[in-house]
Design a protein around this motif. Structure first.
Motif, short mmCIF file in Angstrom:
data_model
loop_
_atom_site.label_atom_id
_atom_site.label_comp_id
_atom_site.label_asym_id
_atom_site.label_seq_id
_atom_site.Cartn_x
_atom_site.Cartn_y
_atom_site.Cartn_z
N UNK A 341 28.30 -0.20 -2.35
CA UNK A 341 29.82 -0.60 -2.48
C UNK A 341 30.57 0.82 -2.30
N UNK A 342 31.71 0.54 -2.03
CA UNK A 342 32.77 1.64 -1.69
C UNK A 342 33.35 2.55 -2.62
N UNK A 343 32.97 2.44 -3.98
CA UNK A 343 33.44 2.96 -4.95
C UNK A 343 32.66 4.21 -5.32
N UNK A 344 32.88 5.48 -4.77
CA UNK A 344 31.91 6.60 -4.93
C UNK A 344 31.73 6.93 -6.54
N UNK A 345 32.46 6.45 -7.48
CA UNK A 345 32.42 6.96 -8.79
C UNK A 345 31.44 6.01 -9.28
N UNK A 346 31.29 4.78 -8.72
CA UNK A 346 30.13 3.86 -9.40
C UNK A 346 28.70 4.38 -9.24
#
Length: 395
Positions: A341-346
């Motif tokens: 996915x494109x949410x690095x914090x995930x």
């Protein structure tokens, strides 16, 4: 005396029962990340943070098959009181037909960025996302955002959902990875007629059933680029027709053919094979399966979420986008789909076998060798689809 023995035995049985219940509850509530169960973690967003909502508490989503975990939908419904209805499709073409017919009732859809979302955006199918929503979203991976800006200049009509790379996987117990004659590591394995003929003598070859994935991969292999030209399309179709003599079948779930033993090599997505690996309990088979990122590079795919212009529950769609873009929720989606996915914090919430896998989260060197499909006209797409249908039918 017998009465005392029975009483003691009753106490022992009761004690054992309590121990069993305690152990079951303890392990049921455990999680791989922290001490909170997965379902509890999904309630990490408050209703106040997701609002405002439409008066009618419903949301209609059109998405790929098995692309949103049921527990994510359940958590959103519990938090907001919004009833979510999810219909599914198995091809971008099916989604596009519904959108262009103006008969879509959906509030949120999930097209692939290229060429589908890009082409649909040009003809005005989608509505611009609210600025308040965009401001509330987390920071996305700049590499993916830059790709989106190729078609959505200000990244204001869609948000990235999941992404990955194309390639192929081989059963190394049946194909020798060190055999230079077979050329594992190059697209030659599948796209050179002389090589695929040799591979077919070892077992079946399975291909993705996607027109866009196959034609764009072949165009890049043959010409180094996809120019969306009539002459080029004819040559690609002829090439695929010649290759089809050695292709066992075109299958939406081509990677499954490796695990059920019906193929020795399969063309498809990196997330598809990782998902099959996660689902498979056959460790002896899994250890023989290897995904190959070809040395010539490969197609990059990005699926996005967008709101059609005819959506009737826009506020509810905004709320859902806010919800799933939370790092914990997006991690749950990646754990379920086995896709990046494109949410690095995930990443800190994603299972190690996914987040540390370079076929799911490619290295910088690999990413530099990826490319996006070009956008063709509707007429071009219709002709390409017709060619593919004839090839599959053996015509």
């Amino acid at each position: 005396m017998p009465f005392m023995v029975k009483a003691i035995w009753r106490r022992i049985v009761l004690l054992c029962f309590c121990v069993v219940v305690f152990v079951c509850v303890f392990f049921y509530n455990r999680s791989d990340v922290g001490e909170i169960s997965v379902d509890e973690r999904l309630f990490c967003v408050s209703k106040r943070d997701l609002g405002p909502f439409d008066d009618e508490k419903v949301l209609y989503i059109y998405n790929w098959i098995e692309y949103i975990p049921n527990n994510v939908i359940h958590a959103f419904e519990k938090i907001t009181g919004i009833k979510v209805y999810v219909d599914v499709f198995d091809s971008n073409e099916m989604l596009e037909i519904k959108l262009i017919s103006n008969k879509s009732r959906y509030d949120l859809v999930c097209p692939s960025l290229m060429p589908f979302f890009g082409r649909q955006l040009r003809v005005g199918i989608y509505r611009k996302l609210d600025k308040a929503l965009l401001d509330a979203l987390p920071k996305f991976d700049p590499f993916i955002v830059d790709k989106i800006k190729n078609v959505d200049k200000n990244a204001e009509y869609c948000i990235p959902y999941t992404w990955g790379i194309m390639g192929y996987a081989v059963d190394t117990s049946k194909l020798d990875v060190n055999n230079d004659d077979i050329k594992i590591g190059s697209w030659d394995l599948l796209l050179d007629e002389n090589v695929i003929r040799k591979v077919a003598t070892k077992g079946n070859v399975s291909f993705s059933n996607s027109t866009s994935e196959i034609f764009s991969t072949l165009a890049h292999y043959m010409f180094g680029d996809e120019k969306i030209e009539e002459e080029q399309l004819e040559k690609v179709a002829l090439k695929l027709k010649n290759l089809s003599k050695y292709i066992y079948k075109f299958n939406t779930q081509s990677m499954n053919d490796l695990f059920n033993g019906s193929a020795v090599v399969a063309f498809g997505s990196s997330s598809d094979i990782r998902q099959v690996m996660l689902d498979s309990k056959k460790d002896s088979i899994e250890s023989n399966i290897k995904f190959i990122f070809p040395k010539e590079g490969a197609l990059l795919w990005i699926d996005v979420l967008a709101i059609p212009k005819g959506a009737r529950h826009v506020l509810n769609a905004n709320a859902f986008l806010k919800f799933i873009c939370n790092p914990i929720i997006m991690a749950e989606i990646s754990n379920f789909t086995a896709a990046a996915n494109a949410v690095p914090e995930s990443k800190k919430y994603i299972m190690e076998e996914i987040v540390n896998d370079p076929i799911i989260y490619p290295t910088e060197e690999m990413l530099q060798k990826t490319y996006l499909e070009k956008i063709g006209s509707m007429e071009y797409e219709r002709k390409r689809a017709k060619m593919f249908t004839k090839i599959k039918a053996g015509l």
